[in-house]
Motif scaffolding. Structure first.
Motif, PDB file in Angstrom:
ATOM      1  N   SER A 145       0.825  -1.220   0.000  1.00  0.00           N
ATOM      2  CA  SER A 145       0.000   0.000   0.000  1.00  0.00           C
ATOM      3  C   SER A 145       0.857   1.267   0.000  1.00  0.00           C
ATOM      4  CB  SER A 145      -0.928   0.006   1.217  1.00  0.00           C
ATOM      5  OG  SER A 145      -0.208   0.229   2.420  1.00  0.00           O
ATOM      6  N   LEU A 146       2.107   1.118   0.435  1.00  0.00           N
ATOM      7  CA  LEU A 146       3.031   2.256   0.481  1.00  0.00           C
ATOM      8  C   LEU A 146       3.985   2.270  -0.710  1.00  0.00           C
ATOM      9  CD1 LEU A 146       3.861   2.055   4.296  1.00  0.00           C
ATOM     10  CD2 LEU A 146       2.337   3.691   3.184  1.00  0.00           C
ATOM     11  N   ASP A 147       3.694   1.430  -1.695  1.00  0.00           N
ATOM     12  CA  ASP A 147       4.446   1.386  -2.958  1.00  0.00           C
ATOM     13  C   ASP A 147       5.889   0.911  -2.808  1.00  0.00           C
ATOM     14  OD1 ASP A 147       2.248   2.295  -4.479  1.00  0.00           O
ATOM     15  OD2 ASP A 147       2.694   4.368  -3.952  1.00  0.00           O
ATOM     16  N   TYR A 148       6.103  -0.041  -1.916  1.00  0.00           N
ATOM     17  CA  TYR A 148       7.422  -0.664  -1.804  1.00  0.00           C
ATOM     18  C   TYR A 148       7.552  -1.803  -2.805  1.00  0.00           C
ATOM     19  CZ  TYR A 148       8.628   1.695   2.599  1.00  0.00           C
ATOM     20  OH  TYR A 148       8.937   2.626   3.553  1.00  0.00           O
ATOM     21  N   HIS A 149       8.745  -1.965  -3.347  1.00  0.00           N
ATOM     22  CA  HIS A 149       9.103  -3.167  -4.090  1.00  0.00           C
ATOM     23  C   HIS A 149       9.552  -4.196  -3.055  1.00  0.00           C
ATOM     24  CE1 HIS A 149       9.154  -1.156  -8.087  1.00  0.00           C
ATOM     25  NE2 HIS A 149       9.453  -0.092  -7.338  1.00  0.00           N
ATOM     26  N   ILE A 150       9.061  -5.406  -3.134  1.00  0.00           N
ATOM     27  CA  ILE A 150       9.245  -6.382  -2.053  1.00  0.00           C
ATOM     28  C   ILE A 150       9.864  -7.667  -2.590  1.00  0.00           C
ATOM     29  CG2 ILE A 150       8.062  -7.709  -0.252  1.00  0.00           C
ATOM     30  CD1 ILE A 150       5.708  -5.640  -0.635  1.00  0.00           C
ATOM     31  N   ASP A 151      10.774  -8.216  -1.793  1.00  0.00           N
ATOM     32  CA  ASP A 151      11.331  -9.544  -2.079  1.00  0.00           C
ATOM     33  C   ASP A 151      11.557 -10.246  -0.748  1.00  0.00           C
ATOM     34  OD1 ASP A 151      12.573 -11.533  -3.941  1.00  0.00           O
ATOM     35  OD2 ASP A 151      14.325 -11.117  -2.709  1.00  0.00           O
ATOM     36  N   TYR A 152      11.182 -11.511  -0.684  1.00  0.00           N
ATOM     37  CA  TYR A 152      11.479 -12.268   0.531  1.00  0.00           C
ATOM     38  C   TYR A 152      11.730 -13.721   0.177  1.00  0.00           C
ATOM     39  CZ  TYR A 152       6.516 -13.729   0.372  1.00  0.00           C
ATOM     40  OH  TYR A 152       5.297 -14.227  -0.011  1.00  0.00           O
ATOM     41  N   LYS A 153      12.509 -14.379   1.023  1.00  0.00           N
ATOM     42  CA  LYS A 153      12.816 -15.780   0.807  1.00  0.00           C
ATOM     43  C   LYS A 153      13.214 -16.418   2.132  1.00  0.00           C
ATOM     44  CE  LYS A 153      16.811 -16.924  -1.003  1.00  0.00           C
ATOM     45  NZ  LYS A 153      18.005 -17.026  -1.888  1.00  0.00           N
ATOM     46  N   ILE A 154      13.118 -17.732   2.187  1.00  0.00           N
ATOM     47  CA  ILE A 154      13.627 -18.482   3.326  1.00  0.00           C
ATOM     48  C   ILE A 154      15.088 -18.796   3.048  1.00  0.00           C
ATOM     49  CG2 ILE A 154      13.481 -20.624   4.637  1.00  0.00           C
ATOM     50  CD1 ILE A 154      10.447 -20.568   4.131  1.00  0.00           C
ATOM     51  N   VAL A 155      15.939 -18.347   3.934  1.00  0.00           N
ATOM     52  CA  VAL A 155      17.385 -18.493   3.782  1.00  0.00           C
ATOM     53  C   VAL A 155      17.863 -19.680   4.603  1.00  0.00           C
ATOM     54  CG1 VAL A 155      19.603 -17.431   4.371  1.00  0.00           C
ATOM     55  CG2 VAL A 155      17.811 -16.058   3.299  1.00  0.00           C
ATOM     56  N   TYR A 156      18.631 -20.561   3.968  1.00  0.00           N
ATOM     57  CA  TYR A 156      19.331 -21.630   4.674  1.00  0.00           C
ATOM     58  C   TYR A 156      20.728 -21.111   4.945  1.00  0.00           C
ATOM     59  CZ  TYR A 156      21.126 -26.313   5.736  1.00  0.00           C
ATOM     60  OH  TYR A 156      21.698 -27.411   6.351  1.00  0.00           O
ATOM     61  N   CYS A 157      21.023 -20.840   6.203  1.00  0.00           N
ATOM     62  CA  CYS A 157      22.229 -20.088   6.543  1.00  0.00           C
ATOM     63  C   CYS A 157      23.541 -20.670   6.007  1.00  0.00           C
ATOM     64  CB  CYS A 157      22.290 -19.882   8.049  1.00  0.00           C
ATOM     65  SG  CYS A 157      21.112 -18.635   8.629  1.00  0.00           S
ATOM     66  N   PRO A 158      23.745 -21.994   5.969  1.00  0.00           N
ATOM     67  CA  PRO A 158      24.998 -22.496   5.391  1.00  0.00           C
ATOM     68  C   PRO A 158      25.228 -22.052   3.952  1.00  0.00           C
ATOM     69  CG  PRO A 158      23.967 -24.215   6.681  1.00  0.00           C
ATOM     70  CD  PRO A 158      22.970 -23.088   6.597  1.00  0.00           C
ATOM     71  N   ASP A 159      24.158 -21.744   3.224  1.00  0.00           N
ATOM     72  CA  ASP A 159      24.309 -21.271   1.845  1.00  0.00           C
ATOM     73  C   ASP A 159      25.010 -19.915   1.772  1.00  0.00           C
ATOM     74  OD1 ASP A 159      23.045 -23.521   0.869  1.00  0.00           O
ATOM     75  OD2 ASP A 159      21.086 -22.559   0.644  1.00  0.00           O
ATOM     76  N   TYR A 160      25.110 -19.239   2.913  1.00  0.00           N
ATOM     77  CA  TYR A 160      25.769 -17.935   2.954  1.00  0.00           C
ATOM     78  C   TYR A 160      26.986 -17.930   3.890  1.00  0.00           C
ATOM     79  CZ  TYR A 160      21.902 -16.062   0.259  1.00  0.00           C
ATOM     80  OH  TYR A 160      20.991 -15.812  -0.744  1.00  0.00           O
ATOM     81  N   ASN A 190      31.348 -26.724   0.124  1.00  0.00           N
ATOM     82  CA  ASN A 190      32.242 -25.818   0.857  1.00  0.00           C
ATOM     83  C   ASN A 190      31.529 -25.083   1.997  1.00  0.00           C
ATOM     84  OD1 ASN A 190      30.692 -24.035  -0.660  1.00  0.00           O
ATOM     85  ND2 ASN A 190      32.403 -22.793  -1.357  1.00  0.00           N
ATOM     86  N   TYR A 191      30.508 -25.728   2.580  1.00  0.00           N
ATOM     87  CA  TYR A 191      29.875 -25.140   3.757  1.00  0.00           C
ATOM     88  C   TYR A 191      30.916 -24.931   4.857  1.00  0.00           C
ATOM     89  CZ  TYR A 191      24.989 -25.927   2.273  1.00  0.00           C
ATOM     90  OH  TYR A 191      23.777 -25.894   1.628  1.00  0.00           O
ATOM     91  N   VAL A 192      30.754 -23.857   5.613  1.00  0.00           N
ATOM     92  CA  VAL A 192      31.592 -23.616   6.778  1.00  0.00           C
ATOM     93  C   VAL A 192      31.123 -24.566   7.889  1.00  0.00           C
ATOM     94  CG1 VAL A 192      32.400 -21.920   8.447  1.00  0.00           C
ATOM     95  CG2 VAL A 192      31.919 -21.225   6.095  1.00  0.00           C
ATOM     96  N   THR A 193      32.057 -25.257   8.514  1.00  0.00           N
ATOM     97  CA  THR A 193      31.723 -26.317   9.458  1.00  0.00           C
ATOM     98  C   THR A 193      32.007 -25.928  10.903  1.00  0.00           C
ATOM     99  OG1 THR A 193      33.924 -27.304   9.403  1.00  0.00           O
ATOM    100  CG2 THR A 193      32.374 -27.982   7.669  1.00  0.00           C
ATOM    101  N   VAL A 194      31.583 -26.800  11.791  1.00  0.00           N
ATOM    102  CA  VAL A 194      31.889 -26.628  13.213  1.00  0.00           C
ATOM    103  C   VAL A 194      33.399 -26.553  13.421  1.00  0.00           C
ATOM    104  CG1 VAL A 194      31.782 -27.749  15.481  1.00  0.00           C
ATOM    105  CG2 VAL A 194      29.751 -27.701  14.009  1.00  0.00           C
ATOM    106  N   ARG A 195      34.139 -27.426  12.741  1.00  0.00           N
ATOM    107  CA  ARG A 195      35.593 -27.416  12.865  1.00  0.00           C
ATOM    108  C   ARG A 195      36.169 -26.071  12.413  1.00  0.00           C
ATOM    109  NH1 ARG A 195      38.954 -31.882  12.902  1.00  0.00           N
ATOM    110  NH2 ARG A 195      37.349 -33.179  11.911  1.00  0.00           N
ATOM    111  N   ASP A 196      35.663 -25.557  11.289  1.00  0.00           N
ATOM    112  CA  ASP A 196      36.139 -24.262  10.795  1.00  0.00           C
ATOM    113  C   ASP A 196      35.906 -23.156  11.824  1.00  0.00           C
ATOM    114  OD1 ASP A 196      36.816 -25.364   8.288  1.00  0.00           O
ATOM    115  OD2 ASP A 196      34.797 -25.015   7.503  1.00  0.00           O
TER     116      ASP A 196
END
Length: 357
Positions: A145-160, A190-196
């Motif tokens: 209603s306030l004319d925002y462009h919107i994007d949302y997604k569910i993020v799986y944190c290891p992907d970042y 190449n996910y960052v691990t507990v060891r890393d």
């Protein structure tokens, strides 16, 4: 004339100790303030983010106050309303904390009142399904209603590059034009691990701490739980124990529902989601992969991607393990804050509203 990054102001609602803010600080944004009604977050927030902490209930906050802090800058309003009412655990609880449930409506009210140029909202994925999506849909409809462009997604944190299997709902909205979250930076290879994340830390025993790092402190275990843990394999749990060590409730069919409690993490996988009780062995798969103890506060902070120089307490007189654990578990991982901040940087470059100094 294109705006410089110094001409951008960021305000963080429900800021806690500043995980989300810190991601913006790392990326060079001008974070001017954070708001939260939990006073014990003040020291860590201000010390690490060089921004003013306002101890205030967001329901009492007005858009005019935010605008006085934003000034004439490009206005970025960010926040993570308390997610406990929407979490998977809370779906089992019929009686909700209506104050917390309604905080997302307060977020949208403030958006209407102060009209930020860019908004970022972060929460648990279950928000999409809470109360047949009405709360989240109402939030989206206000933005539309306030004319925002919107994007949302569910993020799986290891992907970042975040070393825990946390999933989060991340929303970006802008009045300047189309906006989106950056594409993932990591893959399972190449996910960052507990060891890393924690493998470099000095070993400590249950009930002890590293004298060089008071935050690297492990909870004491009683003799029975210590014996149980010694039977627990890396990545394993209570199913590794001999029958004589099992509590009676675990021997019943209903024991299957206990899942990963008393479990150990795996060295070469991301950790489970850090919670407000993540340094307790009986609260999930929070056992160290190798050492006979639960993870320490320092390890929890690193798995949440807080830098090692992040200061959580002012002195040993103010040190409180349960409070710090709750603060860490409630925080947005700073690295996720960085991803959001980097996404906004790219957006501003695209629409020529910001240029690097």
């Amino acid at each position: 004339m294109a705006k410089k990054q110094s001409d951008i102001a960021v305000i963080d609602l429900f800021c806690g100790i500043g995980g989300l803010s810190h991601g913006f600080v790392i990326e060079g944004f001008n974070v001017v303030a954070g708001y939260d009604n939990v006073l014990n977050c003040k020291y860590a927030y201000e010390k690490n983010n060089k921004a003013k902490f306002h101890h205030k209930d967001v329901t009492l906050l007005k858009g005019s106050e935010l605008n006085s802090l934003f000034g004439e800058n490009i206005k970025i309003l960010i926040g993570c309303a308390p997610c406990q009412p929407f979490s998977s655990y809370s779906f089992k609880i019929k009686q909700k904390d209506e104050h917390k449930v309604n905080l997302l409506y307060e977020f949208s009210r403030l958006i209407k009142e102060c009209s930020p140029d860019i908004v970022s909202m972060e929460n648990v994925p279950q928000l999409l399904n809470f109360n047949k999506s009405s709360i989240f849909n109402d939030f989206i409809n206000v933005l539309k209603s306030l004319d925002y462009h919107i994007d949302y997604k569910i993020v799986y944190c290891p992907d970042y590059g975040i070393p825990q299997t946390r999933k989060r709902l991340v929303l970006l909205a802008s009045k300047l034009g189309k906006i989106s979250l950056l594409t993932p930076t990591h893959t399972p290879e190449n996910y960052v691990t507990v060891r890393d994340a924690i493998g470099h830390l000095n070993p400590v025993k249950a009930g002890e701490y590293d004298k060089a790092d008071p935050l690297h402190r492990a909870r004491l275990l009683n003799a029975l739980n210590l014996k149980r843990l010694r039977y627990t394999k890396e990545g394993g749990g209570w199913k590794d124990w001999p029958k004589e060590l099992l509590p009676e409730c675990f021997k019943k069919d209903s024991g299957k529902t206990y899942g990963s409690v008393y479990g150990r993490m795996r060295w070469d996988k991301p950790s489970p989601t850090m919670t407000t009780h993540c340094t307790g062995l009986g609260n999930g798969r929070f056992g160290h992969p190798q050492q006979d103890r639960a993870i320490t506060l320092r390890e929890a902070a690193l798995l949440q991607t807080f830098p090692e120089n992040y200061q959580f307490f002012e002195s040993m007189e103010t040190y409180n393990t349960s409070i710090i654990c709750k603060q860490i578990g409630n925080a947005v991982p700073p690295m996720l804050g960085q991803i959001v901040a980097q996404s906004i940087k790219e957006h501003l470059k695209k629409y020529k509203s910001w240029q690097k100094k």
